[in-house]
Write a protein that holds these residues in place. Structure first.
Motif: not given
Length: 561
Positions: A359, A455, A535
């Motif tokens: 990521l 994340l 996000y």
């Protein structure tokens, strides 16, 4: 994204965070000592332990031979006698460094590129002998004579400005039997410092010499309860060590209080003191070394991480170099592998490393094109959404079909209001008849949960995103949204998603709770890093758009023309 699934992800995420905190507060593991393998390449441990790692408040190193030798005849030398006194200050575009008379140790490191707070002049100070009592020092030991970190050194360069060219800073200590010159090679564009200890044997005996290097500090976080919004709350703080065979291992500061850890290390070894975003490491050049990590109660520097290299013979009248590298700076994932193998593992993503690293790699590649971490997060969210598009499509189709069945389920609920078992049987029969799978949306959610948590660790651990601006009011993605705009956008998307989502068999109280959940979760998101909420908000908006289109398409399929 189904509003219930949104809540499921969030609750699992919060449960994960609570588990981490519980482990941190209550589940202190018992650390067993790894016994060093018998190896003649190392100096006798009784000698080594006596020099670099004492257990008393004051270092109990035996006085070196002829400690009172006069060094004042060295041309240009600055005479210093107080072992706590700084005798050299070095400044580069990246660093401000200070070295002490005692051991020529590195006792201060200020990171000029990293403000302590956004738009403030004060910088992050990683090492400070006056505050966190953090220092790196080194020495050389033989069976007969020791050149230790307690020896007093001198230098001819008390103040050095390193701007364009690599510069050497030298320190010297003399005994009757020999002389040690410590040379620090400072690169103006690097956080890595090349260190050479040059030993001249002026005796008539051959010496088998080992080099030791050590990091010592206190624990400034002990007894401090960080706020919920502190980005470093769950970040690892302690000793990390590595070799090519065993990989990266860690011991946090609490672990070190339980028991001494000793371990033989092979090629590509190093040891570090690690904290959130930044760390200091010592990296020897030998293929064999021994690592010792311990806690010394009552010491000014209670936490010690030490690495001792294998022997090198220094013949009578000969001179030998002992080389290593010290790193003092941020966890820059792109640069660290070039300094030492495995050094980038100090960016600790925990059990989600296998997801977090890719990521971050993608995020960094995007940033290379757009030059803004906020837009990079937005584009990464779009890519993740595209990756799961087909899975989400199946999920939303299932939900849309369930939504169409809602009136018929309401009739069943009224008909069997006194018989829940019968109602559930009839409802499942209806699903089966209409070929609707009520669990059709579970797989996409189960896949997205680890991505979301991974994340979170990327945003938590990546110093590259520290204080990174986005747009307008969002000038630091590693802190909460100061005006709560992103949580509000997320709340609006969740409420609209809720209206599209079927709620079969839900009683009035459950329905009221579900209506309240978007507000509750948005309040909680107000305390998360704005990069993570960005996000989540972008993902919620994209999911809402996808669900709306699919729902309208399904509804139109059976609408009479």
């Amino acid at each position: 994204m189904n509003n219930k699934n949104v809540y499921l992800i969030t609750l699992m995420f919060l449960g994960f965070m609570l588990y981490i905190q519980w482990q941190k507060d209550y589940n202190q593991p018992v650390i067993t000592e790894t016994t060093a393998v018998e190896n003649n390449a190392f100096v006798d441990t009784s000698v080594v332990d006596d020099v670099p790692a004492t257990t008393t408040v004051v270092d109990d190193v035996p006085q070196p031979l002829n400690n009172n030798i006069n060094n004042s005849d060295v041309p240009g030398m600055i005479e210093k006698t107080a072992d706590t006194q700084v005798i050299a200050k070095v400044e580069t575009p990246l660093l401000k460094l200070e070295f002490s008379a005692k051991g020529a140790a590195l006792v201060y490191a200020e990171l000029k590129a990293y403000p302590l707070k956004k738009k403030e002049a004060q910088h992050v100070v990683l090492m400070d002998y006056r505050d966190n009592h953090f220092k790196i020092d080194a020495g050389l030991v033989t069976q007969d004579i020791k050149f230790t970190h307690n020896d007093i050194y001198q230098t001819a360069t008390p103040s050095v400005k390193v701007e364009n060219e690599v510069t050497e800073i030298k320190f010297i200590h003399r005994k009757a039997a020999g002389t040690v010159v410590k040379t620090y090679v400072i690169d103006p564009q690097s956080y890595a410092i090349k260190v050479t200890q040059t030993l001249t044997n002026q005796s008539s005996e051959n010496w088998n010499v080992s080099e030791y290097q050590q990091l010592m500090r206190n624990d400034p976080w002990a007894g401090v309860d960080p706020s919920f919004t502190d980005a470093g709350r769950y970040s690892f703080k302690g000793v990390g060590y590595f070799d090519a065979e065993n990989g990266y291992e860690t011991q946090d500061f609490d672990d070190l209080q339980d028991e001494i850890t000793k371990k033989n290390l092979g090629p590509d070894s190093w040891v570090a003191m690690v904290q959130h975003y930044f760390f200091a490491a010592v990296i020897p050049t030998t293929d064999q070394s021994q690592m010792i990590a311990k806690y010394r109660a009552g010491s000014v520097h209670p936490y010690l991480a030490q690495i001792i290299t294998n022997n090198k013979q220094v013949s009578a009248g000969a001179t030998e170099n002992f080389e290593s590298t010290w790193y003092v700076g941020p966890k820059l994932q792109k640069q660290l592998p070039a300094i030492a193998k495995g050094l980038d593992l100090t960016v600790d993503y925990g059990i989600f490393t296998a997801i977090s690293k890719p990521l971050f790699w993608v995020l960094e590649k995007i940033h290379g094109y757009v030059g803004n971490w906020g837009w990079s997060i937005v584009l990464l969210t779009v890519l993740i959404k595209l990756l799961f598009f087909k899975l989400s499509e199946a999920q939303y189709k299932s939900m849309a079909r369930m939504r169409k069945l809602q009136p018929r389920i309401t009739v069943l609920k009224e008909r069997y209001k006194d018989d829940k078992q019968k109602f559930n049987q009839e409802m499942m029969g209806l699903y089966q008849k209409e070929k609707v799978n009520p669990l059709g949306g579970c797989l996409p959610i189960l896949i997205q949960i680890p991505v979301f948590i991974a994340l979170y660790w990327v945003l938590l651990e990546s110093v590259e995103l520290r204080q990174a601006p986005f747009i307008l009011w969002l000038q630091d993605l590693s802190t909460p949204d100061p005006y709560y705009i992103l949580p509000a956008i997320n709340a609006a998307a969740m409420i609209m998603t809720q209206r599209l989502s079927p709620t079969p068999g839900m009683d009035p109280m459950q329905a009221k709770i579900m209506k309240f959940m978007p507000v509750a979760f948005s309040v909680m998101f107000a305390f998360f890093q704005s990069g993570l909420v960005l996000y989540w908000a972008v993902n919620s908006v994209l999911s809402l758009a996808q669900q709306y289109v699919i729902t309208k398409r399904i509804e139109a399929q059976d609408t009479p023309s």
